[in-house]
Design an enzyme around this catalytic site. Sequence first.
Site, PDB file in Angstrom:
ATOM      1  N   GLU A   1      -5.222 -12.260   1.710  1.00 26.07           N
ATOM      2  CA  GLU A   1      -5.665 -12.199   3.018  1.00 26.07           C
ATOM      3  C   GLU A   1      -7.211 -12.943   2.996  1.00 26.07           C
ATOM      4  O   GLU A   1      -7.594 -13.400   4.215  1.00 26.07           O
ATOM      5  CB  GLU A   1      -5.697 -10.737   3.427  1.00 26.07           C
ATOM      6  CG  GLU A   1      -6.166 -10.535   4.764  1.00 26.07           C
ATOM      7  CD  GLU A   1      -6.217  -9.136   4.989  1.00 26.07           C
ATOM      8  OE1 GLU A   1      -5.426  -8.338   4.703  1.00 26.07           O
ATOM      9  OE2 GLU A   1      -7.285  -8.821   5.973  1.00 26.07           O
TER      10      GLU A   1
ATOM     11  N   HIS B   1       3.330  -7.593  -0.920  1.00 26.79           N
ATOM     12  CA  HIS B   1       3.077  -7.270  -2.430  1.00 26.79           C
ATOM     13  C   HIS B   1       4.052  -6.244  -2.865  1.00 26.79           C
ATOM     14  O   HIS B   1       3.615  -4.917  -2.940  1.00 26.79           O
ATOM     15  CB  HIS B   1       1.752  -6.780  -2.763  1.00 26.79           C
ATOM     16  CG  HIS B   1       0.750  -7.996  -2.693  1.00 26.79           C
ATOM     17  ND1 HIS B   1      -0.590  -8.008  -2.371  1.00 26.79           N
ATOM     18  CD2 HIS B   1       1.068  -9.160  -2.769  1.00 26.79           C
ATOM     19  CE1 HIS B   1      -0.975  -9.341  -2.409  1.00 26.79           C
ATOM     20  NE2 HIS B   1      -0.057  -9.920  -2.870  1.00 26.79           N
TER      21      HIS B   1
ATOM     22  N   CYS C   1      -6.852  -2.067   9.234  1.00 25.83           N
ATOM     23  CA  CYS C   1      -5.913  -1.741  10.250  1.00 25.83           C
ATOM     24  C   CYS C   1      -5.255  -0.297  10.454  1.00 25.83           C
ATOM     25  O   CYS C   1      -5.682   0.617   9.393  1.00 25.83           O
ATOM     26  CB  CYS C   1      -4.510  -2.520   9.886  1.00 25.83           C
ATOM     27  SG  CYS C   1      -3.633  -1.747   8.387  1.00 25.83           S
TER      28      CYS C   1
ATOM     29  N   HIS D   1       0.145 -11.977   4.406  1.00 23.42           N
ATOM     30  CA  HIS D   1      -1.345 -11.845   4.193  1.00 23.42           C
ATOM     31  C   HIS D   1      -1.984 -12.937   5.041  1.00 23.42           C
ATOM     32  O   HIS D   1      -3.178 -12.895   5.224  1.00 23.42           O
ATOM     33  CB  HIS D   1      -1.507 -11.932   2.605  1.00 23.42           C
ATOM     34  CG  HIS D   1      -0.616 -10.823   1.914  1.00 23.42           C
ATOM     35  ND1 HIS D   1       0.301 -11.382   1.313  1.00 23.42           N
ATOM     36  CD2 HIS D   1      -0.786  -9.598   1.695  1.00 23.42           C
ATOM     37  CE1 HIS D   1       1.003 -10.470   0.698  1.00 23.42           C
ATOM     38  NE2 HIS D   1       0.063  -9.249   0.952  1.00 23.42           N
TER      39      HIS D   1
ATOM     40  N   HIS E   1      -8.036 -11.974  -3.201  1.00 27.13           N
ATOM     41  CA  HIS E   1      -6.878 -11.488  -2.333  1.00 27.13           C
ATOM     42  C   HIS E   1      -6.339 -12.416  -1.252  1.00 27.13           C
ATOM     43  O   HIS E   1      -7.238 -13.133  -0.782  1.00 27.13           O
ATOM     44  CB  HIS E   1      -7.213 -10.122  -1.596  1.00 27.13           C
ATOM     45  CG  HIS E   1      -5.973  -9.519  -0.968  1.00 27.13           C
ATOM     46  ND1 HIS E   1      -5.425  -9.802   0.181  1.00 27.13           N
ATOM     47  CD2 HIS E   1      -5.411  -8.475  -1.567  1.00 27.13           C
ATOM     48  CE1 HIS E   1      -4.347  -8.974   0.318  1.00 27.13           C
ATOM     49  NE2 HIS E   1      -4.346  -8.257  -0.749  1.00 27.13           N
TER      50      HIS E   1
HETATM   51  S1  SF4 Z   1      -0.235  -3.489   9.409  1.00 32.99           S
HETATM   52 FE1  SF4 Z   1      -2.008  -3.425   7.951  1.00 32.99          FE
HETATM   53  S2  SF4 Z   1      -1.172  -3.048   6.065  1.00 32.99           S
HETATM   54 FE2  SF4 Z   1       0.689  -3.869   7.443  1.00 32.99          FE
HETATM   55  S3  SF4 Z   1       0.660  -6.027   6.953  1.00 32.99           S
HETATM   56 FE3  SF4 Z   1      -0.571  -5.436   8.917  1.00 32.99          FE
HETATM   57  S4  SF4 Z   1      -2.677  -5.623   8.151  1.00 32.99           S
HETATM   58 FE4  SF4 Z   1      -1.293  -5.442   6.452  1.00 32.99          FE
END
Ligand code: SF4
Length: 329
Positions: free
Chosen positions: A143, A58, A212, A91, A141
């Site tokens: 994801e 994004h 994450c 995603h 979203h």
């Molecule tokens: S590290 Fe986290 S923010 Fe980055 S793409 Fe992966 S899940 Fe998304």
Amino acid sequence: MPYMACIVPEPELAFPPLRVLIAAPRGFCAGVDRAIQIVELALERFGAPVYVRHEIVHNRFVVDRLRELGAIFVDELDEVPDDRPVVFSAHGVPKSVPAAAQSRDLTYVDATCPLVSKVHRQAQRMIEEGRHILFIGHAGHPEVIGTFGQVPEGSITLVETVEDAQSIQIPAAGNLAFLTQTTLSVDDTAAIVETLTRRFPQIRAPRSEDICYATSNRQAAVKAIAGECDRMLVIGAPNSSNSLRLAEVAERLGVPSRLIERATDIDWDWLDQPTTVGITAGASAPEVLVREVVDALRSRFHVTEEVADHSPERMIFKLPRELLPDRAA
Ligand code: SF4
């Protein structure tokens, strides 16, 4: 908190002084870096055009640059010609998307972040255990759509807020599990999880944290500098979940914050004459945009720049084997 030394001496002493405190870590995470590399490598391997289903990450700046290199961004698979490769975004996608690509014999490369894939695997495991999943995330979203598409319809329920967690009615409440989107607010999610575990003491938690490392670290970095800032500029796209959360984190700590895509979005009247401005960037925003914003501030202020080094990141994700040079035909 350790600060690195000021970087550039400033000659424009006529401008009002401004301390610019730059959060670290900020900007690109390992999953975004990998996804962008996948599109670049796919262009090298297959030539242009390479199709990409949805924005690979994004960020308009990133998408425009890849478009210039020969990527074509589409909403759905049926816009991809049979003879061209397609990349799926970081995603993640519902299972039906690779299945449809296979049925058409399309060449595809999945750029789903490995940390999102981990959530997909957990969802499948929970369903195999006969559980109903409560998924903490934001409706619509990509994801969330991708994770819902890993499991049978009706086996997963979205929980967006503490109010949802308080009111949700589940038929088989004795056999529940929860998972979360990777890019949520750490604090909001903790409150929702707390409500769910109070209502459903037997609910199974994920084996490890789903939010994450990049999301958690960027929020912690904003918290670390917020107390010193009069304003916070968060560089990121309006549809970037982790970027929106960074602005929220700062606002909740009492720092007026704005999410901006580029320097041209700075509202100078709102910025006013602060003593210290904090800057951070969401996980899909490249560092060049941070520099652009600092340069814009330099055009109006005598800037002293500091980097607040909260917690260095060393995460790297492997690239898909089929795109590595020794695999190329
Ligand atoms: S590290 Fe986290 S923010 Fe980055 S793409 Fe992966 S899940 Fe998304």
